[in-house]
Design an enzyme around this catalytic site. Structure first.
Site, short mmCIF file in Angstrom:
data_model
loop_
_atom_site.label_atom_id
_atom_site.label_comp_id
_atom_site.label_asym_id
_atom_site.label_seq_id
_atom_site.Cartn_x
_atom_site.Cartn_y
_atom_site.Cartn_z
CE LYS A 43 -3.13 -40.32 -34.42
NZ LYS A 43 -3.98 -39.49 -35.27
CG PHE B 171 -8.13 -36.23 -34.61
CD1 PHE B 171 -7.01 -35.77 -35.30
CD2 PHE B 171 -8.73 -35.39 -33.67
CE1 PHE B 171 -6.51 -34.50 -35.06
CE2 PHE B 171 -8.22 -34.12 -33.43
CZ PHE B 171 -7.10 -33.68 -34.13
CB VAL B 172 -6.38 -39.22 -29.55
CG1 VAL B 172 -6.69 -40.68 -29.85
CG2 VAL B 172 -4.95 -38.88 -29.94
N GLY C 43 0.61 -29.07 -27.22
CA GLY C 43 0.08 -30.40 -26.89
C GLY C 43 0.83 -31.16 -25.81
CG ASP D 198 -0.36 -38.35 -37.46
OD1 ASP D 198 -0.73 -39.52 -37.61
OD2 ASP D 198 -0.93 -37.39 -38.02
NE ARG E 128 -4.24 -26.73 -26.49
CZ ARG E 128 -3.60 -27.15 -27.57
NH1 ARG E 128 -3.03 -28.33 -27.58
NH2 ARG E 128 -3.52 -26.38 -28.64
CD GLU F 147 5.32 -33.78 -30.58
OE1 GLU F 147 4.77 -33.06 -29.71
OE2 GLU F 147 5.48 -33.41 -31.75
P1 5GP Z 1 3.40 -35.42 -37.39
O1 5GP Z 1 4.37 -34.39 -37.83
O2 5GP Z 1 4.03 -36.60 -36.68
O3 5GP Z 1 2.48 -35.85 -38.50
O4 5GP Z 1 2.38 -34.69 -36.43
C1 5GP Z 1 2.54 -34.50 -35.12
C2 5GP Z 1 1.56 -33.44 -34.65
O5 5GP Z 1 0.27 -33.55 -35.29
C3 5GP Z 1 1.31 -33.62 -33.19
O6 5GP Z 1 2.26 -32.92 -32.42
C4 5GP Z 1 -0.10 -33.09 -33.04
O7 5GP Z 1 -0.05 -31.70 -32.85
C5 5GP Z 1 -0.77 -33.37 -34.36
N1 5GP Z 1 -1.58 -34.61 -34.29
C6 5GP Z 1 -1.32 -35.78 -34.89
N2 5GP Z 1 -2.26 -36.70 -34.59
C7 5GP Z 1 -3.14 -36.10 -33.76
C8 5GP Z 1 -4.33 -36.54 -33.09
O8 5GP Z 1 -4.80 -37.69 -33.18
N3 5GP Z 1 -4.96 -35.62 -32.31
C9 5GP Z 1 -4.51 -34.34 -32.16
N4 5GP Z 1 -5.21 -33.54 -31.37
N5 5GP Z 1 -3.39 -33.89 -32.78
C10 5GP Z 1 -2.71 -34.77 -33.57
#
Ligand code: 5GP
Length: 172
Positions: free
Chosen positions: A127, A148-149, A41, A99, A161, A95
Site C-alpha cells: 500500500k 483494509f484487506v 500473516g 503499509d 486468514r 511479508e
Molecule cells: P507497517 O509496519 O508496514 O505499517 O505494517 C505492516 C503490518 O500491518 C502487516 O504485517 C499487517 O500485519 C498489518 N496490516 C497493514 N495493513 C493491513 C491490512 O490492510 N490488513 C491487515 N489484515 N493487516 C494489515
C-alpha cells in the site's frame, strides 16, 4: 463491517505467486536460501511461494507486534525471534503487506545486524500511498489501494486468514 468483496481473486494470487517464484528461482539459481516468514500473516504466502521454488530453503520465523502511540511513532516489539543463525545466508524476508513500512524498516535493520550474505524483501501486497518511512520491497505481488484487506493470511481479530483470495470490507 459491510460486505466482504474480492479485491484479488484466488486465480490472480496463484498466478502472481508462481511468477514471483520463477523470478526468485532464476535469480538465486542453485543457491541455498533462508526464508524468514513474518508470523502470522505471511504463513500462506510463504508456503505457496516456497512450494514453487526448487532451491533448498531453510525456514525461520519472526513475530512482531507494533503499537501506534499518540505521537504516531510505531513501537515494534519482538514476540518471536529467530531460532537459527542467518550469518552468511542468502535471506529473503516474506511479508504479507507493506503499509507504513515501519515493521520492515525495523526488521531490515535488525536482520542486517546478524550478518546475512544478502537480504531481500518479498511482500505480497504493497500500500504505497500509506508509507511513512522509506521502504521498497525487492519483490512485490500487487500494489493495492488504501483498503483494509483480509484473506490469504491476513486477518481481522484472527478471522478470515484462511480465505483463498484477498478481500476487503466495503465500509472499513
Ligand atoms: P507497517 O509496519 O508496514 O505499517 O505494517 C505492516 C503490518 O500491518 C502487516 O504485517 C499487517 O500485519 C498489518 N496490516 C497493514 N495493513 C493491513 C491490512 O490492510 N490488513 C491487515 N489484515 N493487516 C494489515
Amino acid at each position: 463491517m459491510g460486505d466482504l468483496k474480492v479485491l484479488i481473486s484466488e486465480e490472480e494470487v496463484d498466478k502472481r505467486v508462481r511468477e514471483i517464484a520463477e523470478e526468485i528461482s532464476e535469480e538465486y539459481k542453485n543457491k541455498n536460501l533462508t526464508f524468514i516468514c513474518i508470523l502470522k500473516g505471511s504463513i500462506f504466502f510463504t508456503v505457496e511461494l516456497a512450494k514453487r521454488i526448487p532451491n533448498n530453503i531453510n525456514f525461520e520465523f519472526i513475530r512482531v507486534s507494533s503499537y501506534h502511540g499518540e505521537n504516531s511513532t510505531g513501537i515494534i516489539e519482538m514476540k518471536v525471534d529467530l531460532q537459527g543463525d542467518i550469518k552468511d545466508h542468502d535471506v529473503i524476508v516474506i511479508e504479507d503487506i507493506v503499509d507504513t513500512g515501519r515493521t520492515l524498516s525495523y526488521l531490515k535493520q535488525y536482520l542486517q545486524s546478524k550478518g546475512p550474505k544478502s537480504l531481500k524483501i518479498c511482500a505480497l501486497l504493497d500500500k504505497k500511498e500509506r508509507r511513512l518511512c522509506e521502504m521498497e520491497a525487492d519483490y512485490v505481488g500487487f500494489d493495492i489501494p488504501d483498503k483494509f484487506v483480509v484473506g490469504y493470511g491476513l486477518d481481522v481479530d484472527e478471522k478470515y486468514r484462511n480465505l483463498p483470495y484477498i478481500g476487503y470490507f466495503e465500509n472499513v
